[in-house]
Design a protein around this motif. Structure first.
Motif, PDB file in Angstrom:
ATOM      1  N   LYS A  41       0.826  -1.224   0.000  1.00  0.00           N
ATOM      2  CA  LYS A  41       0.000   0.000   0.000  1.00  0.00           C
ATOM      3  C   LYS A  41       0.853   1.263   0.000  1.00  0.00           C
ATOM      4  O   LYS A  41       0.365   2.335  -0.318  1.00  0.00           O
ATOM      5  CB  LYS A  41      -0.957  -0.004   1.190  1.00  0.00           C
ATOM      6  CG  LYS A  41      -0.317  -0.195   2.537  1.00  0.00           C
ATOM      7  CD  LYS A  41      -1.380  -0.240   3.618  1.00  0.00           C
ATOM      8  CE  LYS A  41      -0.836  -0.555   4.994  1.00  0.00           C
ATOM      9  NZ  LYS A  41      -0.481  -1.936   5.203  1.00  0.00           N
ATOM     10  N   ARG A  42       2.126   1.132   0.362  1.00  0.00           N
ATOM     11  CA  ARG A  42       3.024   2.274   0.369  1.00  0.00           C
ATOM     12  C   ARG A  42       3.480   2.650  -1.046  1.00  0.00           C
ATOM     13  O   ARG A  42       4.015   3.723  -1.272  1.00  0.00           O
ATOM     14  CB  ARG A  42       4.231   1.922   1.249  1.00  0.00           C
ATOM     15  CG  ARG A  42       4.946   3.091   1.815  1.00  0.00           C
ATOM     16  CD  ARG A  42       5.816   2.680   2.976  1.00  0.00           C
ATOM     17  NE  ARG A  42       5.028   2.424   4.175  1.00  0.00           N
ATOM     18  CZ  ARG A  42       5.564   2.179   5.354  1.00  0.00           C
ATOM     19  NH1 ARG A  42       6.859   2.133   5.514  1.00  0.00           N
ATOM     20  NH2 ARG A  42       4.787   1.960   6.408  1.00  0.00           N
TER      21      ARG A  42
ATOM     22  N   SER B  91      -0.666   6.979   0.996  1.00  0.00           N
ATOM     23  CA  SER B  91       0.365   6.239   1.731  1.00  0.00           C
ATOM     24  C   SER B  91      -0.089   6.000   3.163  1.00  0.00           C
ATOM     25  O   SER B  91      -1.031   6.630   3.639  1.00  0.00           O
ATOM     26  CB  SER B  91       1.675   7.037   1.737  1.00  0.00           C
ATOM     27  OG  SER B  91       2.676   6.305   2.407  1.00  0.00           O
ATOM     28  N   ASP B  92       0.620   5.089   3.839  1.00  0.00           N
ATOM     29  CA  ASP B  92       0.367   4.871   5.264  1.00  0.00           C
ATOM     30  C   ASP B  92       1.539   5.371   6.091  1.00  0.00           C
ATOM     31  O   ASP B  92       1.606   5.140   7.284  1.00  0.00           O
ATOM     32  CB  ASP B  92       0.133   3.371   5.541  1.00  0.00           C
ATOM     33  CG  ASP B  92       1.359   2.537   5.237  1.00  0.00           C
ATOM     34  OD1 ASP B  92       2.204   3.001   4.447  1.00  0.00           O
ATOM     35  OD2 ASP B  92       1.484   1.431   5.784  1.00  0.00           O
ATOM     36  N   ASN B  93       2.468   6.069   5.416  1.00  0.00           N
ATOM     37  CA  ASN B  93       3.708   6.460   6.064  1.00  0.00           C
ATOM     38  C   ASN B  93       3.816   7.975   6.152  1.00  0.00           C
ATOM     39  O   ASN B  93       3.790   8.666   5.129  1.00  0.00           O
ATOM     40  CB  ASN B  93       4.874   5.868   5.250  1.00  0.00           C
ATOM     41  CG  ASN B  93       6.206   6.137   5.899  1.00  0.00           C
ATOM     42  OD1 ASN B  93       6.754   7.213   5.745  1.00  0.00           O
ATOM     43  ND2 ASN B  93       6.697   5.164   6.623  1.00  0.00           N
ATOM     44  N   GLY B 138      -2.167   1.657  10.865  1.00  0.00           N
ATOM     45  CA  GLY B 138      -1.289   1.185   9.789  1.00  0.00           C
ATOM     46  C   GLY B 138      -1.890   0.128   8.891  1.00  0.00           C
ATOM     47  O   GLY B 138      -1.225  -0.364   7.987  1.00  0.00           O
ATOM     48  N   PRO B 141      -3.997   2.728   4.038  1.00  0.00           N
ATOM     49  CA  PRO B 141      -3.370   4.021   3.755  1.00  0.00           C
ATOM     50  C   PRO B 141      -4.387   5.153   3.880  1.00  0.00           C
ATOM     51  O   PRO B 141      -5.582   4.898   4.086  1.00  0.00           O
ATOM     52  CB  PRO B 141      -2.906   3.855   2.307  1.00  0.00           C
ATOM     53  CG  PRO B 141      -3.858   2.883   1.707  1.00  0.00           C
ATOM     54  CD  PRO B 141      -4.331   1.981   2.822  1.00  0.00           C
TER      55      PRO B 141
END
Lengths: 293, 226
Positions: A41-42, B91-93, B138, B141
């Motif tokens: 997913k990133r 994104s998840d970041n 987490g 996203p």
């Protein structure tokens, strides 16, 4: 050379057999001179940089895998599973209605909308399907959100739970069998065949142990695809044709010598040493499909 | 054309069927599915699904419903059509988000349980909290959009909006996705509108005058079926 992205989530690597299958996909792609990279997913913004997308994570229009599939589709990549297949297979009501339209035999099913949950309607459903009935949330996967009940009270209780996410649920005739057939079908051709056995004393392949958050699975017996009944293959392929093109796992029940479709699943599970035990070419054929289409 | 709606339109010369009755029917006609909420697996979605299975033309289609409520897909399709969309990243970041999009930002959830919420974040701390809460620690996203100007939310009824600045964009959105009713979220940057997101509408938000507008617009919808 074709650049293939394989969309995965961390849970895809938790079971050794599934992780091994993913490794086999990668090594077969490399043998065929294609690149094969795992993305998560990133990495969604990078999807347009690849030529093909192979999704291995759980698909559902509500999940990230659908966004990945749709990004790939809009950017004209070859994609397994494509957004159309995800949309239909992830919603069992859509799937059964298309099977009905195409005349594919499937388990007798009725639909119940949230605002129609009345005692009269419940009685009608029991009258038409018999007792007990199986209630299925349209978003079911891996045997979850599929429950059996013989009482009106139980019917109402299960429906209310399923209605939290979906405004319509499926009621089905209860048809116990020792095992369900699973056919893996790619582009209208059978890739592999298995028998998914029902654990002793249970009624579905994956059953939650009472009071615990663990699912017990029945054993899997793989059959060479050439040794499966032709009628089974015929019904399985016709079910896939009703849905679309791509990779599907069709579950069927053998009842009185004929076959009824239980479900058509996109993104069927492929575990090393199980689905690939008899027909070893499934990895090669899937990679070739991604590369050629 | 048949209107399938749970809304009580004051004046409708076309037949009006409730969603539940339509789902039981085998009607063959062009279907205008008029609901305040079309989210996946809600009754509005099932109406379009049933119409498609019957082989009917339907406004909106299931494909458009799914695309419009997934922020990155909405922006991708709108961008391909040449509409102005805000710079964004999925994104998840937090670090990746900060690298691509500067603060302040608007964060939209992509988890299956969200109901059209969003958060405006001005600091790294609030960004971290939004990503964690919308991403369900987490698991999913988020879509982070650069907040370039002022946020405007407006009722969208068949491509019509109250704010004249957003009218041209609203017409484009309707031409692309053909969802009749929702809340349109846009940013106004130096007098120019940028598409931000689309949110479901609560039925109680529709006033009597909105219902009259809907009634009038239903007649135009028939033309769109050709």
């Amino acid at each position: 050379m074709v650049d293939i992205a394989c969309f995965v989530e961390t849970y895809n690597f938790l079971e050794r057999e599934e992780a091994n299958a993913l490794d086999r996909f990668k090594s077969v792609a490399t043998e065929l001179n294609h690149s094969f990279e795992f993305i998560s997913k990133r990495n969604l913004p990078q999807i347009p940089l690849y030529d093909a997308l192979f999704i291995r994570a759980t698909t559902d229009p509500s999940y990230t895998a659908y966004v990945a599939s749709k990004i790939a589709w809009e950017n004209k990549l070859t994609v397994l599973d494509d957004p159309h297949s995800i949309r239909i297979c992830s919603n069992k009501i859509h799937m059964y209605k298309l099977l009905e339209k195409s005349g594919v035999p499937y388990i007798p099913s009725l639909y119940l909308a949230k605002d129609c949950l009345t005692e009269k309607r419940i009685n009608e459903i029991f009258q038409q399907l018999g007792r007990p009935v199986v209630l299925k949330a349209p978003y079911t996967s891996f045997s979850k959100f599929v429950e059996k009940t013989e009482s009106n009270w139980g019917f109402r209780r299960i429906c209310k739970r399923f209605f939290r996410r979906s405004d319509v649920v499926v009621a089905q005739k209860f048809m116990p069998t020792q095992f369900d057939w699973r056919l893996g079908i790619l582009d209208d051709e059978v890739l592999y065949a298995c028998k998914y056995f029902i654990p002793k004393g249970r009624w579905k392949h994956g059953t939650r142990i009472r009071g615990r958050d663990r699912i017990v699975w029945g054993r899997t017996k793989t059959i060479p695809r050439t040794e499966t009944p032709s009628r089974l293959q015929e019904v399985g392929v016709s079910a896939c044709k009703a849905i679309g093109a791509g990779l599907f796992g069709v579950d069927l029940k053998e009842v009185n010598g004929d076959f009824l479709v239980v479900e058509v699943n996109d993104n069927p599970s492929i575990y090393a040493g199980e689905e690939d035990r008899k027909d070893h070419d499934i990895y090669r054929r899937i990679i070739q499909y991604l590369v050629q289409t | 054309m048949l209107v399938v709606s749970g809304l009580r339109l004051p004046d409708n010369k076309f037949g009006n069927l409730s969603p539940e009755s339509f789902l039981e029917s085998q009607v063959r006609d062009s279907i205008l599915n008029l609901q305040p909420d079309y989210r996946y697996m809600k009754i509005g979605y099932y109406v379009s699904m049933h119409a498609e299975v019957l082989g009917n033309s339907v406004i909106p289609t299931c494909q458009d419903i799914l695309d419009v409520y997934k922020t990155p897909i909405l922006l991708l399709r709108a961008g391909k059509r040449g509409m102005r969309v805000t710079p964004h990243i999925v994104s998840d970041n937090v670090k990746d988000i900060e690298f691509e999009v500067s603060l302040p930002m608007v964060i939209f959830p992509l988890n299956p349980f969200s109901n059209g919420g969003y958060k405006v974040v001005h600091s790294e701390g609030s960004l971290y909290r939004a990503v964690r809460s919308f991403g369900m620690n987490g698991k999913y996203p988020v879509c982070a959009e650069y907040l370039l100007g002022s946020l405007e939310s407006t009722k969208f009824l068949f491509g019509s909006v109250e704010n004249p600045l957003l009218q041209e964009m609203a017409a484009e959105v309707y031409a692309e996705f053909r969802l009749p009713v929702f809340q349109l979220l846009a940013q106004i940057v130096e007098g120019q509108p940028y598409l931000c997101n689309v949110l479901p509408m609560h039925p109680e938000e529709l006033t009597a005058s909105d219902m009259e507008i809907l009634s009038k617009r239903v007649e135009d919808a028939e033309i769109q079926f050709g």
